[in-house]
Design a protein around this motif. Structure first.
Motif, mmCIF file in Angstrom:
data_model
loop_
_atom_site.group_PDB
_atom_site.id
_atom_site.type_symbol
_atom_site.label_atom_id
_atom_site.label_comp_id
_atom_site.label_asym_id
_atom_site.label_seq_id
_atom_site.Cartn_x
_atom_site.Cartn_y
_atom_site.Cartn_z
ATOM 1 N N MET A 172 0.826 -1.201 0.000
ATOM 2 C CA MET A 172 0.000 0.000 0.000
ATOM 3 C C MET A 172 0.861 1.252 0.000
ATOM 4 O O MET A 172 0.625 2.208 -0.767
ATOM 5 C CB MET A 172 -0.929 0.002 1.217
ATOM 6 N N ALA A 173 1.885 1.263 0.837
ATOM 7 C CA ALA A 173 2.768 2.426 0.930
ATOM 8 C C ALA A 173 3.432 2.725 -0.410
ATOM 9 O O ALA A 173 3.528 3.879 -0.828
ATOM 10 C CB ALA A 173 3.832 2.189 1.999
ATOM 11 N N HIS A 174 3.877 1.682 -1.078
ATOM 12 C CA HIS A 174 4.589 1.844 -2.348
ATOM 13 C C HIS A 174 3.652 2.239 -3.480
ATOM 14 O O HIS A 174 3.915 3.190 -4.227
ATOM 15 C CB HIS A 174 5.308 0.543 -2.692
ATOM 16 N N ARG A 175 2.537 1.526 -3.600
ATOM 17 C CA ARG A 175 1.655 1.729 -4.756
ATOM 18 C C ARG A 175 0.760 2.968 -4.612
ATOM 19 O O ARG A 175 0.405 3.576 -5.623
ATOM 20 C CB ARG A 175 0.782 0.490 -4.967
ATOM 21 N N VAL A 176 0.377 3.310 -3.389
ATOM 22 C CA VAL A 176 -0.552 4.426 -3.194
ATOM 23 C C VAL A 176 0.189 5.725 -2.878
ATOM 24 O O VAL A 176 -0.124 6.780 -3.440
ATOM 25 C CB VAL A 176 -1.571 4.110 -2.082
ATOM 26 N N PHE A 177 1.186 5.660 -1.994
ATOM 27 C CA PHE A 177 1.868 6.876 -1.556
ATOM 28 C C PHE A 177 3.270 7.033 -2.129
ATOM 29 O O PHE A 177 3.970 8.000 -1.812
ATOM 30 C CB PHE A 177 1.905 6.930 -0.030
ATOM 31 N N GLY A 178 3.692 6.086 -2.974
ATOM 32 C CA GLY A 178 4.973 6.230 -3.657
ATOM 33 C C GLY A 178 6.194 6.035 -2.788
ATOM 34 O O GLY A 178 7.289 6.492 -3.148
ATOM 35 N N CYS A 179 6.039 5.359 -1.666
ATOM 36 C CA CYS A 179 7.184 5.105 -0.787
ATOM 37 C C CYS A 179 8.122 4.080 -1.430
ATOM 38 O O CYS A 179 7.673 3.130 -2.078
ATOM 39 C CB CYS A 179 6.711 4.565 0.568
ATOM 40 N N ALA A 180 9.425 4.280 -1.240
ATOM 41 C CA ALA A 180 10.401 3.327 -1.752
ATOM 42 C C ALA A 180 10.261 2.005 -1.012
ATOM 43 O O ALA A 180 10.181 1.981 0.215
ATOM 44 C CB ALA A 180 11.812 3.882 -1.585
ATOM 45 N N MET A 181 10.236 0.907 -1.764
ATOM 46 C CA MET A 181 10.068 -0.407 -1.158
ATOM 47 C C MET A 181 11.389 -0.907 -0.577
ATOM 48 O O MET A 181 12.402 -0.963 -1.275
ATOM 49 C CB MET A 181 9.542 -1.408 -2.188
ATOM 50 N N ASN A 182 11.361 -1.231 0.710
ATOM 51 C CA ASN A 182 12.513 -1.820 1.387
ATOM 52 C C ASN A 182 12.234 -3.309 1.539
ATOM 53 O O ASN A 182 11.536 -3.728 2.460
ATOM 54 C CB ASN A 182 12.719 -1.154 2.754
#
Length: 257
Positions: A172-182
């Motif tokens: 959700m963080a990556h796909r919706v808010f553009g957070c870098a995936m760790n």
């Protein structure tokens, strides 16, 4: 005839009833209540105050999140449908807060609200609804706007249940808010996504903790009691006990950016 994009009542079979004498607020679902047709004119929502517009946006996003956080695997199509609605809300809500007469943005939000709660995005997957149930006690006791209560409760619930499936929150963080995936530490991405969600809610003018909402931490035992779990649990993405619910309220009471 829709005058606020929020509950999705124009396309759903759900309703909520509040007993004012006791402050109890309960949801009910029945396809007998689903409208045969609805008239949807985004222009009718242009006179909404910014706060009510934001409350509606929070409710729409919550309707999606209640379905997105699931224990059902291999549901990529509905994952992507959920994410499309969420991304739309993240893009369009600030636009209508800045310009209440932005017809195209209002139209996208109105359509998102309908899609969010017809259950199209929930087909074939288990759902949660604990955040809604927990929030109902806040709006039942304090008579606060449902969306404002969800803005306080939803991120707190996320913080509490995230360890159950960090990768779903990281997605959700990556796909919706553009957070870098760790990928080595998805919990870091998950926590950043929750922070982004809470920051977004604050930026559109919604409360993020008890003080801003007008709720009282000392009322948490009453709120838990009103939920009526007793020694039981409430199911969903994570099964919650009364003490779990109390902890979510405590997180919500002290939330900050």
């Amino acid at each position: 005839m829709l005058t606020i994009a929020a509950a999705g009542s124009e396309g759903s079979g759900d309703t909520v009833i509040t007993q004012e004498k006791t402050g109890l607020k309960r949801g009910a679902g029945s396809n007998a209540l689903r409208p045969r047709f609805s008239i949807m004119n985004p222009a009718l929502t242009c006179t909404l105050p910014p706060f009510q517009t934001a409350c509606g946006a929070a409710d729409i996003m919550a309707h999606v999140f209640e379905r997105y956080f699931t224990n059902t695997t291999e549901v990529e199509i509905t994952d992507r449908l959920c994410e499309a609605v969420l991304c739309t809300m993240v893009k369009e809500t600030p636009r209508v807060i800045a310009d209440p007469n932005h017809y195209q943005a209002r139209a996208n939000i109105m359509w998102a609200g309908t899609v969010a709660h017809t259950n199209l995005v929930g087909v074939g997957r288990s759902q949660d609804w604990n955040s809604h149930n927990i929030e109902h006690e806040l709006s039942g006791l304090y008579d606060v706007a449902h969306g404002a209560g969800l803005a306080v409760i939803m991120p707190a619930w996320m913080e509490f249940v995230m360890p159950h499936n960090p990768m779903r929150f990281a997605q959700m963080a990556h796909r919706v808010f553009g957070c870098a995936m760790n990928f080595e530490n998805p919990e870091d991405t998950a926590r950043e996504g929750i922070r982004c969600f809470r920051r977004f809610l604050k930026e559109i003018g919604l409360p993020i903790n008890f003080e801003e909402l007008g709720a009282k931490e000392e009322d948490i035992p009453l709120l838990v009691d009103k939920l009526g779990l007793g020694e039981g649990r409430t199911g969903g993405f994570v099964s919650l006990s009364s003490e779990d619910v109390a902890q979510i309220y405590r997180i919500a009471a002290h939330a900050s950016l």
